[in-house]
Motif scaffolding. Structure first.
Motif, mmCIF file in Angstrom:
data_model
loop_
_atom_site.group_PDB
_atom_site.id
_atom_site.type_symbol
_atom_site.label_atom_id
_atom_site.label_comp_id
_atom_site.label_asym_id
_atom_site.label_seq_id
_atom_site.Cartn_x
_atom_site.Cartn_y
_atom_site.Cartn_z
ATOM 1 N N LEU A 128 -2.908 29.770 92.298
ATOM 2 C CA LEU A 128 -1.950 30.867 92.496
ATOM 3 C C LEU A 128 -0.812 30.417 93.414
ATOM 4 O O LEU A 128 0.362 30.734 93.171
ATOM 5 C CB LEU A 128 -2.684 32.069 93.101
ATOM 6 C CG LEU A 128 -1.968 33.424 93.071
ATOM 7 C CD1 LEU A 128 -1.669 33.846 91.645
ATOM 8 C CD2 LEU A 128 -2.809 34.473 93.770
ATOM 9 N N ALA A 129 -1.149 29.653 94.460
ATOM 10 C CA ALA A 129 -0.122 29.158 95.381
ATOM 11 C C ALA A 129 0.832 28.201 94.676
ATOM 12 O O ALA A 129 2.040 28.198 94.950
ATOM 13 C CB ALA A 129 -0.783 28.469 96.574
ATOM 14 N N ALA B 248 2.824 29.042 98.372
ATOM 15 C CA ALA B 248 1.777 29.180 99.392
ATOM 16 C C ALA B 248 2.104 30.320 100.364
ATOM 17 O O ALA B 248 1.213 31.041 100.818
ATOM 18 C CB ALA B 248 1.602 27.860 100.148
ATOM 19 N N ARG B 249 3.396 30.490 100.694
ATOM 20 C CA ARG B 249 3.765 31.551 101.635
ATOM 21 C C ARG B 249 3.394 32.918 101.085
ATOM 22 O O ARG B 249 2.839 33.760 101.813
ATOM 23 C CB ARG B 249 5.267 31.497 101.926
ATOM 24 C CG ARG B 249 5.706 32.593 102.884
ATOM 25 C CD ARG B 249 7.137 32.444 103.350
ATOM 26 N NE ARG B 249 8.099 32.834 102.333
ATOM 27 C CZ ARG B 249 9.384 33.072 102.607
ATOM 28 N NH1 ARG B 249 9.839 32.911 103.828
ATOM 29 N NH2 ARG B 249 10.207 33.431 101.639
ATOM 30 N N THR B 250 3.654 33.140 99.808
ATOM 31 C CA THR B 250 3.341 34.438 99.198
ATOM 32 C C THR B 250 1.844 34.701 99.208
ATOM 33 O O THR B 250 1.390 35.820 99.502
ATOM 34 C CB THR B 250 3.866 34.482 97.747
ATOM 35 O OG1 THR B 250 5.268 34.205 97.747
ATOM 36 C CG2 THR B 250 3.618 35.834 97.114
ATOM 37 N N LEU C 192 -6.908 33.654 101.689
ATOM 38 C CA LEU C 192 -6.648 32.920 102.921
ATOM 39 C C LEU C 192 -7.278 31.532 102.909
ATOM 40 O O LEU C 192 -7.149 30.784 103.885
ATOM 41 C CB LEU C 192 -7.156 33.709 104.129
ATOM 42 C CG LEU C 192 -6.422 35.024 104.402
ATOM 43 C CD1 LEU C 192 -6.995 35.710 105.625
ATOM 44 C CD2 LEU C 192 -4.937 34.798 104.588
ATOM 45 N N ALA C 193 -7.965 31.185 101.823
ATOM 46 C CA ALA C 193 -8.380 29.786 101.651
ATOM 47 C C ALA C 193 -7.162 28.881 101.721
ATOM 48 O O ALA C 193 -7.240 27.724 102.148
ATOM 49 C CB ALA C 193 -9.084 29.613 100.303
ATOM 50 N N ASP D 197 5.150 23.090 99.945
ATOM 51 C CA ASP D 197 4.457 22.523 98.800
ATOM 52 C C ASP D 197 3.194 21.828 99.294
ATOM 53 O O ASP D 197 3.265 20.839 100.029
ATOM 54 C CB ASP D 197 5.374 21.506 98.095
ATOM 55 C CG ASP D 197 4.727 20.910 96.835
ATOM 56 O OD1 ASP D 197 3.618 21.378 96.479
ATOM 57 O OD2 ASP D 197 5.302 19.995 96.254
ATOM 58 N N LEU D 198 2.043 22.385 98.912
ATOM 59 C CA LEU D 198 0.777 21.774 99.315
ATOM 60 C C LEU D 198 0.565 20.424 98.662
ATOM 61 O O LEU D 198 -0.368 19.700 98.987
ATOM 62 C CB LEU D 198 -0.391 22.711 98.998
ATOM 63 C CG LEU D 198 -0.384 24.034 99.757
ATOM 64 C CD1 LEU D 198 -1.566 24.894 99.356
ATOM 65 C CD2 LEU D 198 -0.381 23.808 101.255
#
Length: 495
Positions: free
Chosen positions: A325-326, A331-333, A373-374, A489-490
């Motif tokens: 999803l991120a 990721a911020r959302t 929150l993972a 960006d993870l």
């Protein structure tokens, strides 16, 4: 660059299974004790102070050792530290067979705390080093977070089932076979990793971190139970001086025991804040929720655990999906959105009349928010170089530990004040002190009116505390949204 023994793809996921299973047991063990306490009390007859130390010994030891043990793991080897933690946890669980006094149970809990402090940050820092691909790491951390959520929900259920068939020692002995399997599997499947250039060991920093964290958690817990007295003020002063000195020392050293400079990374700070605020809200509201279920609704410990399963289901479903999803919406959302979803769960408990359907609706939202929150763990680990994985893990775990203590202390104290405000000033001390005390007095006097009044006051205090918990989560969501870069960006983590 961290020195790591390479792990093949299948080995990485097998290693993750070992790490996740060990975390599951450690988290379960934290919540199992709450179910076992009544039987321990009737069997060993501890004083009120001894009973408090049975509960607090674990968290005080964990809080004191997290930073030191994580730094030691970076130097000595994270696999070694994890296997040693499994061993200590298993030995402590066996030692309960000889625990025939409150002091012995407190000692066992402290020894379990040593093992827990060795295990929990080691699992996180090893995931950081096992999964060098950031997207794989985010998925692995999602699974890790799901195990933590499932463990907290399964603890009361497993504990209740064990206590229906066996003595209270079974709540501890259940760890032993799992730790034996974890040791064997860990030796076979986990690669070793360590910081190749850790620098000199900071002995004074070690003393300051241990003393400061123990004093801080002790002060929070003492204020929650005894109020702000001279002892609490002394503990606050010790914690403030020791931790300030420790932080300044870490900032001045080129090889600090804890890399506090990580907070210069705003996304790292955002992930840590998400962990802290979630733990505060959960620690306060869910403690009250379990009391409401057992003292007002009349649920058994097993039924209370089952009633909290929607939260575990929400977390278990969303946690592994959060990384994908991120990648799609950012990721911020996901990170800020998870806090908002959990906040909505708390607000459901405030808005709707408390009953099983509203509790299920609220807790499934709380769990789903926790699951998203993972990404918080992924953001924290992405914001830390591999060599500083131990520091990042220690900071995250400390956030959860301190957050849980703050939640019980601050929101618990707020709930107690709200409860007392609805009761007559002239009511007996036990009545105003707790719902359990009020119901005991009501049984002795045969006053159904007192019991009804105390139950209504407690229910109102729970719903208002849920409102405050939800408001805290919404505030945190706004700050996390502000701190987290829009294009984080993870897949582009530091090395």
């Amino acid at each position: 660059m961290t020195r790591t023994t390479a792990a093949p793809a299948t080995g990485r996921w097998a290693a993750l299974a070992v790490l996740s299973a060990s975390l599951l047991m450690v988290v379960m063990d934290m919540t199992i004790l709450n179910v076992a306490l009544p039987e321990i009390s009737s069997s060993l007859q501890p004083s009120a102070v001894q009973l408090l130390w049975m509960v607090d010994a674990y968290s005080l030891v964990v809080a004191g050792l997290l930073v030191t043990v994580s730094a030691l793991g970076d130097r000595w080897g994270r696999k070694r530290m994890l296997i040693a933690g499994f061993t200590v946890f298993g030995v402590a669980s066996v030692a309960v067979m000889w625990a025939d006094s409150p002091a012995m149970v407190i000692a066992v809990r402290a020894l379990l705390g040593i093992g827990g402090a060795m295990i929990m940050p080691s699992t996180l820092s090893m995931i950081r080093n096992l999964f060098t691909d950031p997207r794989e790491r985010a998925t692995a951390l999602g699974i890790w977070a799901a195990m933590a959520a499932v463990g907290s929900a399964l603890g009361p259920i497993v504990g209740g089932l064990l206590l229906e068939a066996f003595s209270w020692q079974a709540a501890f002995l259940v760890n032993v076979p799992v730790m034996v399997v974890a040791i064997v599997a860990g030796l076979l499947l986990l690669p070793e990793s360590r910081d190749p250039d850790p620098g000199r060991w900071d002995a004074l920093g070690t003393v300051l971190s241990m003393g400061g964290m123990v004093a801080l958690v002790y002060a929070i817990k003492h204020i929650a139970t005894e109020g702000l007295d001279a002892q609490a003020i002394a503990a606050v002063l010790i914690a403030g001086i020791a931790l300030t000195w420790f932080v300044l020392r870490c900032l001045r050293r080129p090889d600090p025991i804890l890399e506090v400079r990580l907070f210069r990374n705003t996304s790292f700070t955002a992930g840590t804040l998400a962990a802290l605020t979630t733990s505060i809200a959960m620690g306060g509201v869910l403690l009250l929720m379990v009391q409401w279920m057992q003292l007002i609704e009349g649920y058994s410990p097993v039924q209370s655990g089952l009633a909290m399963l929607p939260m575990a289901v929400g977390a278990a479903v969303v946690s592994p999906l959060a990384p994908a999803l991120a990648a799609r919406i950012g990721a911020r959302t996901v990170l800020a959105g998870g806090l908002v979803i959990s906040a909505l769960g708390f607000l459901v408990l405030w808005i709707m009349p408390l009953a099983l359907p509203s509790v299920a609706a609220g807790t499934v939202l709380i769990g789903a928010g926790m699951g998203s929150l993972a990404i918080g763990s992924a953001v924290i680990m992405a914001g830390a170089p591999a060599a500083k994985a131990g520091s990042a893990a220690a900071i995250e775990e400390t956030s959860y530990e301190v957050g849980g203590a703050l939640g019980v202390a601050v929101l618990g104290s707020v709930a107690a004040a709200l409860y007392r405000a609805e009761l007559p000033v002239e009511a007996a001390h036990p009545v105003r002190e707790s719902l359990g005390g009020a119901l005991a007095v009501a049984r002795e006097t045969g006053s159904t009116a007192l019991a009804a009044q105390a139950k209504a006051a407690f229910t109102d205090s729970l719903t208002m505390t849920a409102l405050y918990g939800g408001a805290l989560m919404l505030l945190a969501a706004a700050i996390v949204w502000y701190l987290t870069p829009a294009r984080l960006d993870l897949g582009a983590s530091q090395h």
